[in-house]
Design a protein around this motif. Structure first.
Motif, PDB file in Angstrom:
ATOM      1  N   SER A 123       0.831  -1.203   0.000  1.00  0.00           N
ATOM      2  CA  SER A 123       0.000   0.000   0.000  1.00  0.00           C
ATOM      3  C   SER A 123       0.868   1.257   0.000  1.00  0.00           C
ATOM      4  CB  SER A 123      -0.931   0.016   1.218  1.00  0.00           C
ATOM      5  OG  SER A 123      -0.171   0.132   2.407  1.00  0.00           O
ATOM      6  N   VAL A 124       0.246   2.349  -0.436  1.00  0.00           N
ATOM      7  CA  VAL A 124       0.921   3.650  -0.463  1.00  0.00           C
ATOM      8  C   VAL A 124      -0.054   4.716   0.009  1.00  0.00           C
ATOM      9  CG1 VAL A 124       2.049   5.399  -1.923  1.00  0.00           C
ATOM     10  CG2 VAL A 124       2.381   2.965  -2.422  1.00  0.00           C
ATOM     11  N   ASN A 125       0.410   5.605   0.869  1.00  0.00           N
ATOM     12  CA  ASN A 125      -0.359   6.768   1.299  1.00  0.00           C
ATOM     13  C   ASN A 125       0.320   8.012   0.759  1.00  0.00           C
ATOM     14  OD1 ASN A 125      -2.274   5.365   2.957  1.00  0.00           O
ATOM     15  ND2 ASN A 125      -0.668   5.105   4.461  1.00  0.00           N
ATOM     16  N   VAL A 126      -0.471   8.909   0.192  1.00  0.00           N
ATOM     17  CA  VAL A 126       0.032  10.176  -0.336  1.00  0.00           C
ATOM     18  C   VAL A 126      -0.712  11.291   0.389  1.00  0.00           C
ATOM     19  CG1 VAL A 126       0.324  11.625  -2.386  1.00  0.00           C
ATOM     20  CG2 VAL A 126       0.458   9.121  -2.594  1.00  0.00           C
ATOM     21  N   LEU A 127       0.011  12.062   1.192  1.00  0.00           N
ATOM     22  CA  LEU A 127      -0.582  13.179   1.921  1.00  0.00           C
ATOM     23  C   LEU A 127      -0.185  14.470   1.224  1.00  0.00           C
ATOM     24  CD1 LEU A 127       0.255  10.825   4.097  1.00  0.00           C
ATOM     25  CD2 LEU A 127      -0.715  12.485   5.659  1.00  0.00           C
ATOM     26  N   CYS A 146       1.570   4.082  -8.967  1.00  0.00           N
ATOM     27  CA  CYS A 146       1.496   2.699  -9.442  1.00  0.00           C
ATOM     28  C   CYS A 146       2.695   2.343 -10.316  1.00  0.00           C
ATOM     29  CB  CYS A 146       0.195   2.465 -10.203  1.00  0.00           C
ATOM     30  SG  CYS A 146      -1.264   2.584  -9.146  1.00  0.00           S
ATOM     31  N   ARG A 147       3.107   3.266 -11.158  1.00  0.00           N
ATOM     32  CA  ARG A 147       4.255   3.015 -12.030  1.00  0.00           C
ATOM     33  C   ARG A 147       5.544   2.911 -11.221  1.00  0.00           C
ATOM     34  NH1 ARG A 147       4.505   7.244 -16.525  1.00  0.00           N
ATOM     35  NH2 ARG A 147       4.376   8.374 -14.614  1.00  0.00           N
ATOM     36  N   GLU A 148       5.711   3.761 -10.225  1.00  0.00           N
ATOM     37  CA  GLU A 148       6.940   3.782  -9.427  1.00  0.00           C
ATOM     38  C   GLU A 148       7.035   2.593  -8.479  1.00  0.00           C
ATOM     39  OE1 GLU A 148      10.573   4.839  -8.007  1.00  0.00           O
ATOM     40  OE2 GLU A 148       9.574   5.781  -9.696  1.00  0.00           O
ATOM     41  N   THR A 149       5.915   2.204  -7.861  1.00  0.00           N
ATOM     42  CA  THR A 149       5.956   1.195  -6.798  1.00  0.00           C
ATOM     43  C   THR A 149       5.442  -0.174  -7.204  1.00  0.00           C
ATOM     44  OG1 THR A 149       3.752   1.750  -5.970  1.00  0.00           O
ATOM     45  CG2 THR A 149       5.624   2.979  -5.040  1.00  0.00           C
ATOM     46  N   GLY A 150       4.607  -0.232  -8.236  1.00  0.00           N
ATOM     47  CA  GLY A 150       4.000  -1.499  -8.607  1.00  0.00           C
ATOM     48  C   GLY A 150       2.780  -1.852  -7.763  1.00  0.00           C
ATOM     49  N   VAL A 151       2.382  -0.958  -6.871  1.00  0.00           N
ATOM     50  CA  VAL A 151       1.211  -1.180  -6.027  1.00  0.00           C
ATOM     51  C   VAL A 151      -0.042  -0.927  -6.858  1.00  0.00           C
ATOM     52  CG1 VAL A 151      -0.038  -0.285  -4.008  1.00  0.00           C
ATOM     53  CG2 VAL A 151       2.427  -0.595  -3.898  1.00  0.00           C
ATOM     54  N   GLN A 152      -1.065  -1.747  -6.657  1.00  0.00           N
ATOM     55  CA  GLN A 152      -2.321  -1.569  -7.394  1.00  0.00           C
ATOM     56  C   GLN A 152      -3.019  -0.293  -6.946  1.00  0.00           C
ATOM     57  OE1 GLN A 152      -4.625  -5.103  -6.852  1.00  0.00           O
ATOM     58  NE2 GLN A 152      -3.246  -6.356  -8.081  1.00  0.00           N
ATOM     59  N   VAL A 156      -3.838   2.526  -3.026  1.00  0.00           N
ATOM     60  CA  VAL A 156      -3.219   3.844  -2.914  1.00  0.00           C
ATOM     61  C   VAL A 156      -4.243   4.792  -2.314  1.00  0.00           C
ATOM     62  CG1 VAL A 156      -2.182   5.785  -4.158  1.00  0.00           C
ATOM     63  CG2 VAL A 156      -1.726   3.432  -4.911  1.00  0.00           C
ATOM     64  N   LYS A 157      -3.869   5.471  -1.235  1.00  0.00           N
ATOM     65  CA  LYS A 157      -4.746   6.467  -0.625  1.00  0.00           C
ATOM     66  C   LYS A 157      -4.143   7.850  -0.858  1.00  0.00           C
ATOM     67  CE  LYS A 157      -6.445   3.542   3.051  1.00  0.00           C
ATOM     68  NZ  LYS A 157      -6.332   3.236   4.469  1.00  0.00           N
ATOM     69  N   ILE A 158      -4.954   8.751  -1.385  1.00  0.00           N
ATOM     70  CA  ILE A 158      -4.557  10.145  -1.573  1.00  0.00           C
ATOM     71  C   ILE A 158      -5.328  10.951  -0.555  1.00  0.00           C
ATOM     72  CG2 ILE A 158      -4.480  12.082  -3.170  1.00  0.00           C
ATOM     73  CD1 ILE A 158      -4.460   9.948  -5.458  1.00  0.00           C
TER      74      ILE A 158
END
Length: 162
Positions: A123-127, A146-152, A156-158
């Motif tokens: 997972s990725v969180n973007v604040l 998604c391109r940088e990390t490969g995470v679906q 991803v939470k923005i």
């Protein structure tokens, strides 16, 4: 022999997990690793300080994690299997850190002020310091992440913070 080796692996991984949990619990409880007393500040300064404090906390936690993993890797008494596991975790930690820095830099270049990105294995969180994130901005951010990390994209939470 297998039970003894498993016990040592479990013990080493338990120590790492415990230190990470303690640091995370301190952060969630609003205390930093350094536990400095808080002084009264304005709401805008609190927001600024919250982002700065988060970054500082993240850097301190990462430094502690790296030191512990390096200690395991370079300890002559560490079994090869445990050292290899610690080395893999160290590489994963460095990779996540690189993704975070890259994404924060790219988002800054896209015009977002002081973005914070946290990358986990799935997972990725973007604040973002903004009131609102448009559909187009979300699309661009999701594509970058998604391109940088490969995470679906569903993981991803923005999160606008303002």
């Amino acid at each position: 022999m297998q039970v003894r080796r498993f016990g040592k692996i479990a013990k080493a991984m338990g120590l790492i997990a415990l230190s990470l949990a303690m640091a995370a619990a301190g952060w969630c409880a609003g205390r930093s690793i350094m536990d400095a007393p808080a002084a009264p500040v304005s709401a805008a300064a609190l927001e600024e300080d919250a982002v700065a404090a988060f970054r500082t906390e993240r850097e301190q936690l990462r430094a502690m994690q790296k030191a512990q993993l390096n200690e395991i890797v370079h300890d002559d008494s560490t079994e090869a299997e445990i050292a290899a596991l610690a080395q893999r975790q160290l590489m994963e930690l460095c990779s996540r850190e690189e993704h975070e820095l890259t994404l924060e830099g790219l988002l800054t270049l896209r015009g977002f002020d002081d973005p914070v990105v946290t990358v986990q294995s799935d997972s990725v969180n973007v604040l973002l310091r903004t009131e609102l994130v448009t559909q187009q901005e979300c699309s661009v951010i999701l594509d970058l992440v998604c391109r940088e990390t490969g995470v679906q994209s569903g993981n991803v939470k923005i999160i606008p913070i303002n």
